[in-house]
Design a protein around this motif. Structure first.
Motif, short mmCIF file in Angstrom:
data_model
loop_
_atom_site.label_atom_id
_atom_site.label_comp_id
_atom_site.label_asym_id
_atom_site.label_seq_id
_atom_site.Cartn_x
_atom_site.Cartn_y
_atom_site.Cartn_z
N LEU A 1 -6.00 -6.31 9.36
CA LEU A 1 -6.95 -5.63 9.06
C LEU A 1 -6.94 -5.36 7.41
N LEU A 2 -5.99 -5.13 6.91
CA LEU A 2 -5.58 -4.98 5.30
C LEU A 2 -6.29 -6.28 4.45
N VAL B 1 0.69 -1.26 -0.10
CA VAL B 1 -0.14 0.02 -0.01
C VAL B 1 0.63 1.38 -0.08
N LEU B 2 1.67 1.31 0.87
CA LEU B 2 2.55 2.61 1.31
C LEU B 2 3.44 2.61 -0.20
N MET B 3 4.00 1.83 -0.72
CA MET B 3 4.77 1.93 -1.97
C MET B 3 4.01 2.70 -3.01
N LEU B 4 2.68 1.97 -3.43
CA LEU B 4 1.86 2.70 -4.34
C LEU B 4 1.55 4.09 -3.87
N GLN B 5 1.16 4.37 -2.93
CA GLN B 5 0.95 5.69 -2.35
C GLN B 5 2.29 6.71 -2.75
N GLY B 6 3.32 6.15 -2.37
CA GLY B 6 4.59 6.89 -2.69
C GLY B 6 4.62 7.03 -4.10
N ALA B 7 4.53 6.27 -4.95
CA ALA B 7 4.53 6.25 -6.51
C ALA B 7 3.54 7.43 -7.03
N GLY B 8 2.23 7.20 -6.20
CA GLY B 8 1.25 8.33 -6.64
C GLY B 8 1.60 9.63 -6.28
N ALA C 1 -7.00 4.04 0.04
CA ALA C 1 -6.56 3.22 1.01
C ALA C 1 -6.22 1.85 0.64
N LEU C 2 -6.48 1.32 -0.76
CA LEU C 2 -6.30 0.06 -1.01
C LEU C 2 -5.84 0.09 -2.59
N PRO C 3 -4.82 0.89 -2.96
CA PRO C 3 -4.22 0.94 -4.39
C PRO C 3 -3.73 0.16 -4.95
N THR D 1 -6.45 5.27 9.97
CA THR D 1 -5.89 4.92 11.24
C THR D 1 -4.78 3.98 11.02
N ILE D 2 -5.09 3.12 9.77
CA ILE D 2 -3.85 2.02 9.55
C ILE D 2 -2.70 2.75 9.17
N GLY D 3 -2.69 3.64 8.23
CA GLY D 3 -1.85 4.39 7.71
C GLY D 3 -0.86 5.20 8.73
N LEU D 4 -1.70 5.79 9.60
CA LEU D 4 -0.85 6.56 10.72
C LEU D 4 -0.11 5.66 11.86
N LEU D 5 -0.92 4.35 11.95
CA LEU D 5 -0.01 3.57 12.84
C LEU D 5 1.16 2.93 11.88
N LEU D 6 1.04 2.85 10.79
CA LEU D 6 2.45 2.02 10.21
C LEU D 6 3.57 3.14 10.06
#
Length: 474
Positions: free
Chosen positions: A124-125, A46-53, A275-277, A364-369
């Motif tokens: 959760l994911l 998830v985070l890698m795709l958000q970073g690419a975005g 949230a689900l890229p 919340t999931i993103g913040l906790l990560l």
């Protein structure tokens, strides 16, 4: 003071613990599976795709910088793990280098608490993806708790079961992610829709690219989970460093191909804001069949991460119990399978409890990560400081692996980790929450550590322990 008694022998030959006396050994393949399997999780996907975005093709820059920083911690952990080959891993290294307080802080902030948050987010994911692809097929959270229960039981059965599972999970996971990336880049399944837009948006220094190193480094944390398994490893002098190095190389290639290829199928703003890229990516690339492939990737990623954590973190706690740094019950080994069963059940409990409390809010999931990333980076800084301190305290000690370019490697690693912590928030609005979560956790862990050291261990907070005492513990 230095310990003259240990200069004439290799620590690897001198130490054995109950966990290492019987049972099969982990070879290079199993250790490599741990290094890869813990890192490549759904959270990473998830985070890698958000970073690419956020950064477009410019995401390759923070991804490369994160890879370099990962190499620095791999070098430091390799030296420490083979010099002090204990299941306690970072706690054992740090109590000899810096003292008891940093040792306990490093493990609990960097591993126990991170496992609690990150593994909960993983479960959760997984539950979200399954319900997105197969709506209504499973009761709410039944998938998350079913997977947690299954892998807890499997890890109680011993290291041989763990190794077979981990090797298979890591192989399937990497093959699926590479298949997605190669299919997208080759256009063999569907024609890329956004080639012109991606090329036009190429700006290697735009969109706060350099501030994304903290996000990118989350894609490389965890390769050192091979180190707590050193007592159950075959040829650790070769296999521990090699598994970590090969692991992050495979991760870099896989992550770069996977995240950058998504830009040719999904608009950047959708990748950055979803949230689900990975769901958007798989369905845009392969349609309905992409959903099936995504489910396979999600299951293997989450199970691989969970399996690695349930193997490594309990062994850290086992080693800490031998050191007197946690409750002695964590030393208990099952008579039949020789596994630290109390520690395994504890990690499973702290993983499952937050799932009920966190809910399934994607924000919340993103913040906790990201809050967990701060704690993990702090542990890496302590690791680099350990190498520097032990080089000064024990310059003549035989080191089966020596970190190259000392102390430049460690200084670059420390500086990079500090910069990554400073820029951990991808947006200014998220910063207070991220640092608030991390500060609360680190504050609580610090308080507990001070009370335990002073009231139970009755030792100074920052006085290093003699090395030969640590090596002699059983």
């Amino acid at each position: 003071m230095n310990d003259p008694l240990i200069y004439s022998t290799s620590p690897l030959a001198a130490t054995t613990t109950p966990a290492a006396k019987s049972g099969p050994s982990l070879g290079l393949g199993a250790l490599l599976a741990v290094a890869i399997g813990l890192v490549v999780s759904q959270g990473v996907m998830v985070l890698m795709l958000q970073g690419a975005g956020i950064a477009g093709l410019g995401f390759l820059i923070p991804l490369t910088l994160a890879f370099v920083l990962a190499l620095t911690y791999v070098m430091s952990f390799s030296e420490l793990a083979l010099m002090i080959p204990r299941a306690g891993s970072l706690s054992s290294y740090t109590e000899v280098a810096l003292g008891q307080f940093p040792a306990i802080l490093a493990i609990f902030s960097g591993y126990v608490v991170v496992a609690m948050f990150a593994l909960s987010a993983e479960l959760l994911l997984l539950d979200q993806i399954i319900n997105q692809v197969y709506p209504g097929a499973f009761p709410h959270m039944s998938v998350a708790y079913g997977v947690l229960l299954a892998f807890t039981l499997l890890n109680l059965l011993g290291i041989d079961v763990f190794a077979k599972l981990q090797s298979a999970l890591a192989l399937v996971m990497v093959v699926v992610l590479l298949a997605l990336g190669l299919t997208a880049m080759s256009g063999s399944d569907s024609h890329p829709q956004l080639v012109q837009a991606v090329n036009n948006d190429w700006n290697p220094m735009g969109a706060g690219v350099l501030t994304l190193v903290a996000l990118a480094i989350w894609g490389f944390v965890g390769a050192e989970f091979t180190c707590p398994l050193v007592e159950e490893s075959d040829k650790p002098q070769r296999n521990i460093p090699l598994a970590m190095i090969l692991g992050i190389v495979v991760i870099f290639v896989t992550t770069a191909l996977y995240s950058i290829s998504a830009l040719y199928y999904v608009p950047q703003e959708q990748l950055a804001g979803s949230a689900l890229p990975h769901y958007l990516y798989a369905t845009a690339l392969l349609g309905e069949s992409g959903k099936v492939l995504l489910v396979v990737a999600a299951i293997t990623a989450t199970c691989s991460t969970l399996n690695s954590s349930l193997a490594a973190v309990p062994r850290m706690l086992y080693g800490m119990a031998l050191n007197g740094q946690v409750f002695p019950q964590f030393k208990l080994l099952s008579k039949r399978y020789n596994t630290p069963w109390v520690a395994v059940l504890f990690v499973a409990l702290i993983t499952g409890a937050p799932v009920l409390l966190m809910g399934d809010d994607p924000a919340t999931i993103g913040l906790l990560l990201l809050a967990a990333a701060i704690a993990w980076l702090l542990a890496y800084i302590i690791c680099h400081l350990d190498v520097i301190a032990l080089r000064r305290r024990y310059p003549q000690l035989a080191r089966p692996f020596k970190s190259p370019l000392y102390p430049l490697t460690q200084l670059v690693g420390i500086a990079g980790m500090l910069v990554s912590i400073y820029y951990v928030s991808p947006t200014p609005e998220m910063a207070p929450s991220i640092f608030g979560y991390a500060g609360a956790v680190l504050g609580l862990v610090s308080l507990i550590a001070v009370l335990w050291i002073k009231l139970v261990m009755r030792k100074p907070l920052f006085r290093p322990e003699p090395l030969n005492e640590v090596l002699a513990r059983k």
